[in-house]
Design an enzyme around this catalytic site. Structure first.
Site, PDB file in Angstrom:
ATOM      1  N   GLU A 454       0.863  -1.176   0.000  1.00 52.21           N
ATOM      2  CA  GLU A 454       0.000   0.000   0.000  1.00 52.21           C
ATOM      3  C   GLU A 454       0.903   1.231   0.000  1.00 52.21           C
ATOM      4  OE1 GLU A 454      -4.008  -0.961   2.432  1.00 52.21           O
ATOM      5  OE2 GLU A 454      -2.204  -1.165   3.633  1.00 52.21           O
ATOM      6  N   VAL A 455       0.642   2.134  -0.939  1.00 54.90           N
ATOM      7  CA  VAL A 455       1.373   3.401  -0.989  1.00 54.90           C
ATOM      8  C   VAL A 455       0.426   4.454  -0.434  1.00 54.90           C
ATOM      9  CG1 VAL A 455       2.389   5.113  -2.543  1.00 54.90           C
ATOM     10  CG2 VAL A 455       2.760   2.666  -2.967  1.00 54.90           C
TER      11      VAL A 455
END
Ligand code: NAI
Length: 701
Positions: A454-455
């Site tokens: 997840e960014v």
């Protein structure tokens, strides 16, 4: 646009160069099949031709497979069957050419690409590490439909074929040679010339028999029945009956190899599979992850060549390995203890040694990768860091201190990426001088294996930082989804209610192993309680209060964690959790002492189905809330996050796809029933109901 070029080379040897215009890789599109067919017309009529070499004009790719878009356009099974028959016919013509046909393979040769190569008289492959051969159709809920099931068995026997076709695994050049799938492995530079020489020889290719006695027996008529039965049992145990492609493949392989009936069955079964909801779901996931794997274009994107990793602990080891082994960048591990640095390096060394023992890595390659590691206990030299990944303890003050240190010792443009699992990125960036450089980069454990990251930009993260971080995650081989900065981000947020529901089932008297069994039957790779053991109950217990504080009461877990932690039950790492780890024999057994610790009186009365749906629906509700709040940007990201981050059953395509396939009425009815039986937490808010209805409404073109 398809691009196949016929070249008449010296000594009456022809070449077909495959190079699709405007594409990075070759795929077998409809136009390519038509063009190939036209070239075969020409070759069949030209008596001067003495041999043919087929090769690719693309770097690192022979043919990556058939174009899956073609399948999505099929409205009926008849249309899909016609595609299969066209492929079969084409490759049959190729195999019947009156001269020797050699496939010169450099790079990926998968699916339809390998089916084409199998129809050639010879396959010679380059020794490049990018060379991979396989039939991955099963991973898309399909089977090889252009004669691949038949020619593979004819070439390497049933036993070895089953392993390849049922798993979709990809082989390196040397493995393919050992299996007898290819005839020779050569250095890339001499591949084409050698292919030309081989093509000039007579059509008949001498084959040395590679089968030993037991293989010969198993491939015999009697052995085949035994082999197919065994394969069906084993595959069913793994697939739990969710993957019809497995049965279909075994049905096709039961028919006499290379017979007319076998080809007809292959085409019929292929067509049926194309229309299944499982294959549609798996293809949807494939498209989604392909889209997410596209590099972001950014004029200012300077390549990241030096990474610093703060904290060489449990997560640090896997993250560092993904840097040196996948992204090919130097990584400097900074810890407060020498043992932290040593741990991360030893972890990477262990993984590389495994590859060495399987001969997947040469000594020189091993040395090159290990040379990318360095370690330190101070910040000297941090001016060289393009990216700092932080994986220190989960403590806000400590993480803020890390930001201050990096801003002091690093460069103006050094990116600071935090692997926090629960602290909002905005809080970590609160006192930052250069908040635009700060971002979340959330890995899942084990970090070197799990495909998702997840960014997480916070409100002031710059677009350049987002793009560079996404591109770096891609270099690590990850599938990144960009999610909104909130407690738990996306994946942990949808996981928590699912786990909490499993804990409620336990407190109501259901058994540990039965709860996990219900969810693995549903299609999850592991059950929720085993997952807790793997992650660590201490980790879960730390995240839970943050989620309930930030997101509300529904995240408050039932009173399970504290009691278990009080009993030093941290999970696998402490050799004590929901399961037993104290003896090899009892490794997979639930630990009955858990019931005493939690004061539970066993009272199992729910079916697998009820238990699974209770947990899954809690997750589904949270997914809808995340979509409503914009935590994930699209249905696609919601599904990819759940499947790649948690292991949501891939045959359902993700929670959103599942709602689409089942329809709003089915989901809402189940929720209504469960609300009556088990409580208000199953009553969806009005906007969640709307979301469920919107998801399942037919999309307007
Ligand atoms: P860990 O306790 O195994 O490792 C932390 C490391 O940080 C230790 O080696 C420690 O010596 C080092 N450290 C502490 N202070 C430091 C400092 N000032 N400078 C440099 N190094 C320092 O912890 P783990 O499990 O690896 O977690 C690290 C981070 O990753 C946490 O934020 C955690 O929430 C997050 N995370 C953990 C996951 C998990 O499954 N354990 C999954 C995803 C994220």
């Amino acid at each position: 646009m398809a691009d196949l070029t016929l070249i008449r080379a010296e000594d009456n040897i022809a070449q077909i160069c495959i190079s699709m215009a405007d594409a990075r890789v070759n795929t077998l599109q409809e136009s390519a099949i038509e063009k190939m067919s036209a070239l075969l017309d020409e070759l069949e009529q030209d008596s001067s031709i003495k041999g043919l070499v087929i090769y690719s004009g693309k770097k690192d790719c022979f043919i990556a497979g058939a174009d899956i878009n073609m399948l999505d356009q099929c409205q009926t099974a008849q249309q899909a069957q016609a595609l299969s028959e066209a492929g079969q016919k084409l490759f049959k013509r190729l195999s019947k050419l009156p001269f020797r046909v050699v496939a010169a393979i450099d790079g990926s040769c998968l699916g339809g690409g390998l089916e084409l190569a199998l129809a050639c008289d010879m396959r010679i492959v380059s020794d490049s590490p990018k060379t991979r051969l396989g039939l991955p159709e099963v991973q898309l809920g399909l089977l090889p439909g252009s004669g691949g099931t038949q020619r593979l068995v004819a070439r390497i026997g049933l036993m070895k074929s089953l392993d390849l076709i049922l798993t979709g695994k990809q082989l390196r050049a040397k493995q393919a040679l050992a299996l007898g799938l290819v005839d020779e492995v050569l250095p890339k530079d001499v591949l084409l010339n050698s292919a030309m020489e081989y093509a000039a020889l007579s059509k008949k290719v001498k084959r040395s028999s590679r089968q030993n006695v037991s293989e010969t027996l198993l491939n015999s008529f009697i052995g085949r029945g035994f082999l197919l039965k065994k394969a069906r049992q084993q595959a069913l145990a793994k697939s739990k009956g969710h993957y019809p492609a497995i049965d279909a493949i075994l049905d096709v392989l039961s028919v006499r190899n290379m017979s007319k009936k076998a080809f007809t069955t292959e085409a019929e079964q292929f067509a049926q599979l194309v229309m299944t909801k499982q294959s549609q779901a798996l293809r949807g996931l494939f498209f989604a992850s392909t889209q997410l794997k596209k590099k972001r274009e950014d004029a200012n994107d300077q390549a990241i060549s030096q990474v610093w990793l703060l904290g060489g602990g449990f997560m640090g080891g896997g993250i560092a390995y993904s840097c040196v082994n996948n992204a090919n960048v130097a990584v400097r591990i900074k810890d407060i203890h020498q043992s932290g640095v040593a741990h991360a390096m030893a972890y990477g060394d262990g993984l590389l040694q495994q590859k060495r023992s399987k001969r997947h890595l040469s000594r020189i390659e091993y040395d090159q990768i290990m040379a990318r590691y360095s370690g330190t206990l101070d910040y000297q030299g941090m001016g060289k860091a393009d990216l700092v990944i932080e994986a220190v303890f989960e403590d806000l003050k400590l993480k803020q201190q890390m930001v201050a240190d990096v801003e002091h010792y690093g460069r103006e443009d050094t990116i600071f990426a935090s692997n926090t699992s629960s602290i909002p990125i905005a809080a970590i960036a609160k006192n930052a001088k250069r908040p635009e450089n700060i971002i979340g980069l959330h890995y899942f454990s084990p970090a070197e294996k799990m495909p998702l990251v997840e960014v997480i930009p916070h409100a002031n993260t710059s677009e350049a930082t987002i793009n560079r971080t996404v591109n770096f995650a891609l270099r690590q081989g990850k599938t990144p989804i960009v999610v909104k900065d909130c407690a738990g981000f996306y994946v942990n947020r949808i996981l928590a209610p699912y786990i909490n529901e499993a804990a409620r089932l336990l407190l109501a008297g259901e058994q540990v192993a039965k709860i996990d069994h219900a969810l693995t039957q549903f299609g999850f790779p592991v059950g929720p309680l085993r997952l807790l053991d793997e992650v660590g109950l201490d980790v879960a217990a730390k995240i839970a209060p943050i989620l309930s504080r930030e997101l509300g009461k529904r995240f408050t877990p039932p009173d399970v964690f504290n009691h278990l932690l009080g009993d030093q039950r941290l999970g696998k790492k402490a050799s004590k959790g929901f399961y037993r780890y104290d003896h090899a024999k009892s490794l997979n057994q639930a630990d009955d002492r858990v019931y005493d610790v939690l004061d539970i009186r066993l009272n199992a009365n729910l079916t697998d189905d009820e238990m699974a749906w209770r947990c899954v629906l809690q997750m589904v509700l949270e997914v809808c809330r995340c979509l409503n709040e914009g935590i994930v940007q699209s249905d696609r990201d919601a599904d990819v996050g759940a499947v790649f981050g948690i292991g949501f059953p891939p045959h359902l395509g993700g929670p959103v796809n599942m709602i689409k396939q089942l329809g709003a009425a089915v989901i809402l009815d189940k929720l209504a029933l469960f609300a009556k039986l088990y409580g208000d937490r199953f009553i969806p808010e009005a906007d969640v109901v709307n979301m469920i209805k919107a998801i399942s409404a037919p999309s307007v073109p």
